[in-house]
Structures are given as structure tokens and as C-alpha cells.
Design a protein around this motif. Sequence first.
Motif, mmCIF file in Angstrom:
data_model
loop_
_atom_site.group_PDB
_atom_site.id
_atom_site.type_symbol
_atom_site.label_atom_id
_atom_site.label_comp_id
_atom_site.label_asym_id
_atom_site.label_seq_id
_atom_site.Cartn_x
_atom_site.Cartn_y
_atom_site.Cartn_z
ATOM 1 N N SER A 57 -6.293 12.562 -67.401
ATOM 2 C CA SER A 57 -6.495 12.659 -68.852
ATOM 3 C C SER A 57 -5.918 11.463 -69.594
ATOM 4 O O SER A 57 -6.074 11.349 -70.802
ATOM 5 C CB SER A 57 -5.866 13.946 -69.385
ATOM 6 O OG SER A 57 -4.469 13.837 -69.405
ATOM 7 N N ILE A 58 -5.251 10.551 -68.878
ATOM 8 C CA ILE A 58 -4.733 9.351 -69.548
ATOM 9 C C ILE A 58 -5.924 8.507 -69.973
ATOM 10 O O ILE A 58 -6.773 8.179 -69.151
ATOM 11 C CB ILE A 58 -3.850 8.521 -68.594
ATOM 12 C CG1 ILE A 58 -2.687 9.364 -68.102
ATOM 13 C CG2 ILE A 58 -3.353 7.261 -69.290
ATOM 14 C CD1 ILE A 58 -1.866 8.688 -67.055
ATOM 15 N N PRO A 59 -6.008 8.163 -71.247
ATOM 16 C CA PRO A 59 -7.143 7.353 -71.691
ATOM 17 C C PRO A 59 -7.187 6.019 -70.948
ATOM 18 O O PRO A 59 -6.150 5.432 -70.666
ATOM 19 C CB PRO A 59 -6.857 7.120 -73.179
ATOM 20 C CG PRO A 59 -5.895 8.179 -73.556
ATOM 21 C CD PRO A 59 -5.089 8.478 -72.344
ATOM 22 N N ALA A 60 -8.381 5.594 -70.610
ATOM 23 C CA ALA A 60 -8.543 4.347 -69.877
ATOM 24 C C ALA A 60 -8.034 3.185 -70.713
ATOM 25 O O ALA A 60 -8.104 3.196 -71.937
ATOM 26 C CB ALA A 60 -10.001 4.143 -69.529
ATOM 27 N N ALA A 114 -4.836 16.527 -62.931
ATOM 28 C CA ALA A 114 -5.536 16.686 -64.210
ATOM 29 C C ALA A 114 -4.848 15.860 -65.293
ATOM 30 O O ALA A 114 -5.500 15.209 -66.104
ATOM 31 C CB ALA A 114 -5.581 18.151 -64.614
ATOM 32 N N LEU A 115 -3.512 15.877 -65.277
ATOM 33 C CA LEU A 115 -2.772 15.108 -66.280
ATOM 34 C C LEU A 115 -3.068 13.623 -66.159
ATOM 35 O O LEU A 115 -3.364 12.946 -67.136
ATOM 36 C CB LEU A 115 -1.258 15.314 -66.106
ATOM 37 C CG LEU A 115 -0.603 16.541 -66.684
ATOM 38 C CD1 LEU A 115 0.907 16.434 -66.505
ATOM 39 C CD2 LEU A 115 -0.926 16.709 -68.149
ATOM 40 N N ARG A 157 -12.865 12.769 -66.443
ATOM 41 C CA ARG A 157 -11.650 13.555 -66.562
ATOM 42 C C ARG A 157 -11.782 14.831 -65.754
ATOM 43 O O ARG A 157 -12.869 15.372 -65.631
ATOM 44 C CB ARG A 157 -11.433 13.958 -68.014
ATOM 45 C CG ARG A 157 -10.962 12.859 -68.859
ATOM 46 C CD ARG A 157 -10.910 13.322 -70.284
ATOM 47 N NE ARG A 157 -10.409 12.224 -71.099
ATOM 48 C CZ ARG A 157 -9.484 12.367 -72.022
ATOM 49 N NH1 ARG A 157 -8.969 13.532 -72.246
ATOM 50 N NH2 ARG A 157 -9.074 11.344 -72.713
ATOM 51 N N ILE A 158 -10.645 15.310 -65.251
ATOM 52 C CA ILE A 158 -10.635 16.662 -64.722
ATOM 53 C C ILE A 158 -10.297 17.541 -65.920
ATOM 54 O O ILE A 158 -9.204 17.426 -66.478
ATOM 55 C CB ILE A 158 -9.555 16.842 -63.641
ATOM 56 C CG1 ILE A 158 -9.782 15.852 -62.497
ATOM 57 C CG2 ILE A 158 -9.544 18.273 -63.137
ATOM 58 C CD1 ILE A 158 -8.677 15.871 -61.467
ATOM 59 N N VAL A 159 -11.232 18.338 -66.374
ATOM 60 C CA VAL A 159 -10.956 19.182 -67.523
ATOM 61 C C VAL A 159 -10.511 20.546 -67.020
ATOM 62 O O VAL A 159 -11.271 21.259 -66.376
ATOM 63 C CB VAL A 159 -12.174 19.308 -68.442
ATOM 64 C CG1 VAL A 159 -11.871 20.237 -69.602
ATOM 65 C CG2 VAL A 159 -12.580 17.944 -68.958
#
Lengths: 370, 312
Positions: free
Chosen positions: B231-234, B227-228, B243-245
Motif C-alpha cells: 500500500s506504500i504509494p509508488a 498488504a502494508l 495493491r493487495i487490498v
Amino acid sequence: MVGNQVERQKILDIRNLRIELKGRRERLAVVDGVSLSVSQGETLGIVGESGCGKSVLSLSMLGLLPKAMEINGGEIWYGEREDEAQPLHLLKPKELRKIRGREVAMVFQDPMSSLNNSLTIGYQVTEGLRLHLGYSRQEAAAQAIELFRKVGLARPEKLLKEYPHQLSGGMRQRVMIAIAIACNPGLLIADEPTTALDVTIQAQILEVMRQIRDQDGTSIVLISHDLGLIAEMCDRIAVMYAGRIVEEGSVADIFDRPRHPYTIGLLNSIPSPSHKGHRLHSIPGAVPALHERSVGCNFAPRCQYAMECCRIEQPKLSPVGFGHTTSCFLVVEEGVRKGDNRNTADRAEGTGEVLYETSVAAEGTGAASR
Amino acid sequence: MLRAVDGVSVSIRKGETLGLVGESGCGKSTLGQITARLLEPTGGGLFYKGEDIAGSGSRNQQDLRRRIQYVFQDPFTSLNPRFKIGRLLEEPLKLNRLGKAAERWSKVSDMLESIGLDESYRNRYAHELSGGQRQRIGIARALMLNPEFLVLDEPVSALDVSVQAQVLNLLKDLQQELSLTYLFISHDLNVVHYMSDRVAVMYLGKIVEIGEMEEVYAHPLHPYTQALVSSIPAERAAQKRERIVLQGDLPDPSAIPSGCAFRTRCMHAHDRCFSETPTLADVREGHAVSCHLWSEESYSVNEIKEVRTASL
């Protein structure tokens, strides 16, 4: 919603806005000649480093400027339809109160300090509904529960009676968003909405904001220093530096064909997987303080391409592609010289690369001479 | 009793940078402070060059402090506003009774030069400097005693992007020049990825995954790490990804869930996660994860891989 029309209606139109800080002897421009517009259903990102005036700009849209600052020149127009447009910069406090929270709403950065700790969540969420829309207590409470569901808050009925300190940061930010969207505003201003939150919570909040935009067609102004976040959420981006907009364009314009040396420097200084093992590009020096700003281009002291004219005269925002403007003498001069606007965008990419290469070299020698 | 850090075993090799990531309240700063001996662990051992330094005597401790230094997150509050920069940098030498006044003076000059500030900064106060310059002073002060090991606790989180790059470059240069070992604590995965050789991911006081930086970044195994990383912006707008929210918040550290602490937010959670606490175990060479999914025959590795590629 009229969001799907070919020519989308401008919902917010800022023209040549100047905001000054009133000093004892002199007046300093915090925001200096900013023009921006947001269309119906569009998400505009304003990106810039701390102190560039992006928060002050957002506060001015709601008439929330601190006492020491005032608008001195320029116009802010808001209206869902052209004939209904209202000049926010001229309205009296009483008139502004009718718009604030109902037509234009704001999500503040820090959910810890922007809720009132001594009032229940229920009171704070229903306040706007009762004042603006004349809901009764019961109606407002029912609507609040709906809102809590919408922003993904669990056990909404109980939440009405709880206080902010009982909630986590992510929940508080959801409450903030619930308050902001309560009266179904046409424009939502989000000033660093996820900066105080952890990454996994940030992802949740962005998801909520995306839903609101897609379902209700709300226009959003998203203010952040985080380029990655802006890239993911926005349609258009304005890059601010020292009170001015230095570049504006679509997400692809800014990220793939940046033209202003500051934008290029900013993009290259983000550590990303492709930078691993290389030196990061860094922009020398720091953002100039208010009193250090010059008559010329504010970026000139940190810009390796600064020319004589940059220090004397302020470059104007000029088009370098379709819907892509930048304020830099270097870029504009080149465009004029080539006299060809069609290929500007293609060439821009090349220019960006060259700028990056030379900047790395220049930095290397700088470090050696130190 | 609240366990801020619970049963963590981690080793850092000489000359490497170990990144430590996790959300606020997961215990990463606590771990950093224990490493630098600013906090005393309630149990367990802390070995530095093979010697147990936890609870060692005060004389020994002073010697250790010299070798292990700490750089704080906030350059605005970690420098004394009433001291000039020169005095701030000289202080560690004075406290350790090192060198004569003239030697200390020249040492401060050398240090200012190596962090890219000129001599005139010696007579300035912290408030006269920008955030980036202040953080450089924080780093310089930590380096005054020629340490071997630096704990960097969110050293660039308070800085703007363009200034952040200056400080990261400086840290890389100093590491090479002085062959330093870093424990680099941050919540920013991009920064950690740029700086680190290996990375440890913490969740609620425990390390849930540890391995080579590239390996963990490319093939995260723990659902939390996945998940982390997602969440890194492309990097480029065109690479927008799904994203895995994660659902819910970090649980209250004073009431950590039974079994696996992550199960309340994990989409793969099953019966065993409720009853049994997973332990950190090697899945591949040098890549360990603490998750039942990877220790079970019943739940095949391929199955999770599919889930991951589907959601990434």
C-alpha cells in the motif's frame, strides 16, 4: 458518455478565481487568480500543504464558502455540455441547491463529523434521491441498497436503519461516497477522502473511487497533501502554494520533470527508499500566513533561486511543455532564452537534478553555520 | 477485559532505532507508553539495561524518567499555551532540581541552538510558532534531561511534508550527536523505513512480524505486512503497482477473533488459523513472523512466494 471523444468536453472551468477573506480593515486573498479545468471523465489532483487554499477552492465549486469568505473576481463554469454550462459563481442559493449533490457532489475529509449522527444512514443516503430525483421512499431505499453494494458495504438492508456511530471509519467514508454518487453526478470532489483512515482502509476506498470513475465516467477532483496518492489516482496534477497554482501538468510532468522549485523541493522531501541513509531535502521556513503574502512570488522567501524580480512581481503560469505550465521567472526566462520549446521537457529533467544537488549543498552549509 | 497489548516481547538495542508500525487501535502507542513508564503493564516484565523496571519504586522511577523520555504526536496540544518556550524547556530541570538558575538558562540556550532556533524564541509562546517549530520544542523538552532513550510517538504525523523533512533530519542529527536510542512509532511506512534500523509490525495488540528494516521491506512475510508494504504509494508515477487490498476492517479489540487475530482479513486463512494462535518464531536470522504459513510443512514456502509475486 462522451469521455472517449478526441477533444474532451470541459466539465468544470475555473477562470482566474479570487476568493477573499473579509477582514475588518483589509481583505486577504485566500485563493488568488486560480484557473483550472476538468474534462469529462478526467481525474484532476490538487496537491498542496495545509493552508494553501485547496479546500477553500473545492468548497467554492459547490457554493459552500464560509460566511467570512467570498468570491471577488473570476468565474466558475460547470456543465456536461458546452451549451448547458452554468456559472456557479453567479447562482443564487436556491439554484445552487439544485446542482449540489445532483450534478456536483462532494466527499469530505472527515467521515466522523460529516454525517449527521441523529439521522439513520438510510435517511441520509436517500435524501438526495428523494429531493433531486423525486424517488418515493421505497424506490429510494431500493436504490440505496444498490449504492451500498456498489461501494462494497456489507449487509446493506440492515445498514439503512443504522446510525453513523455504529459504523467504523472506513464504512462511514463508504457511506459518504454512496451519498455523493447517489444522483450520478458528473463531477465528484473529494477533499482528502482518505486522510483520516488507516492505510489498508485507504486502499479499499481508493479502489471504490477508481471503480466509480471507470464505470460511470465521473470526473473527479481529488484534493490531497499526499503526493503518492495523487500520483496513483490522477491524470493531471495542479500544485498549489499559498493560494496560487505554481505548477500544473500530467502525472509524468510533475513527478519526472518538475520545474517549479517548490514542486522539486516537495518531491525531494518525501522520505522514500532511495533516500535511506541520505539527509532529506527540506524546504527552509514555513508556508507564509495570509497576511504575510507578498505582491511577488509567494515562494520567494523560501526559494534559494529567488531573484530581484521575484519579490516585486508575480510570475504568471507559462507553458514549459505540452500541457505543462509553471509560474516561475527562473524557468520561464530559461525557456525564452533558449528560444526552443521542443526540448524543454528533456532539459527540464536535467535542471531538476541540478536543482536538487545544489539545494542539498546549500542546506549543508546552512546547518554548519547554525 | 480488553487487552490493548497482548503478549508482546521485543528488545531494542543501544543506539538503534526500532520502528513500530500498525493501524490505529493496534496498541502501538500503548506499547510506547509502557516503555516510557507512562502506563503500568498488567503482566510481564520490562527490562532496561538488564534491570526489571516494571512496577519499580517511585524514587527509581524518577531516575528512569530522566533517562527515558517521550515525544508526543501533537505539538499543538502537548505544550502548555500559557508558558513561554523558555519556561517550557526549563521545567524538566526545575522539577528535577538540577543546576542553578544561570546554569539552567545557558542549558536552555544550548538546546535552542541545537534544534536550530535562535535565542528570541525563549520569550515566545507556543501559539506563535509553526507546527514544525512546535514539534522541535517538544523534542528539545524531551532532551533537556540528557536521556538515553526516546519514545517518539508519531512525531511527524501532524506536519506537512516539507516541514516533516526538517524534523526527521533533526532527529537523525540528534541521534548521532547524543548517541540516542529511539523507539519510533508511526503509521507511515515511508517515514519508518527512512528512520529505522529494525521494524516491528503490530496487529491487534500483538507483534506479527519483526526484523531488519531492509529485510522486512523487501521480503515481507506476514500477509498483513505484505498488504502494508504493497500500500506504500509508488515513488514515481511510472512504477504504479498492484495493491493487495485487504477486505474488511480491523476487528473490535474487545472481541478479538479466535486463533490468529488476522484471519478475518487474511486471504491465506485456513482451518488451523481458526483454532490455534500462531506464535512469533524466527524464520530467518533476526526475522521473526507469527503466522502458521511459515511453520507448516503442508503449505510450502514457495507457494506463498508465488502468491506474493503474483499480487505485488
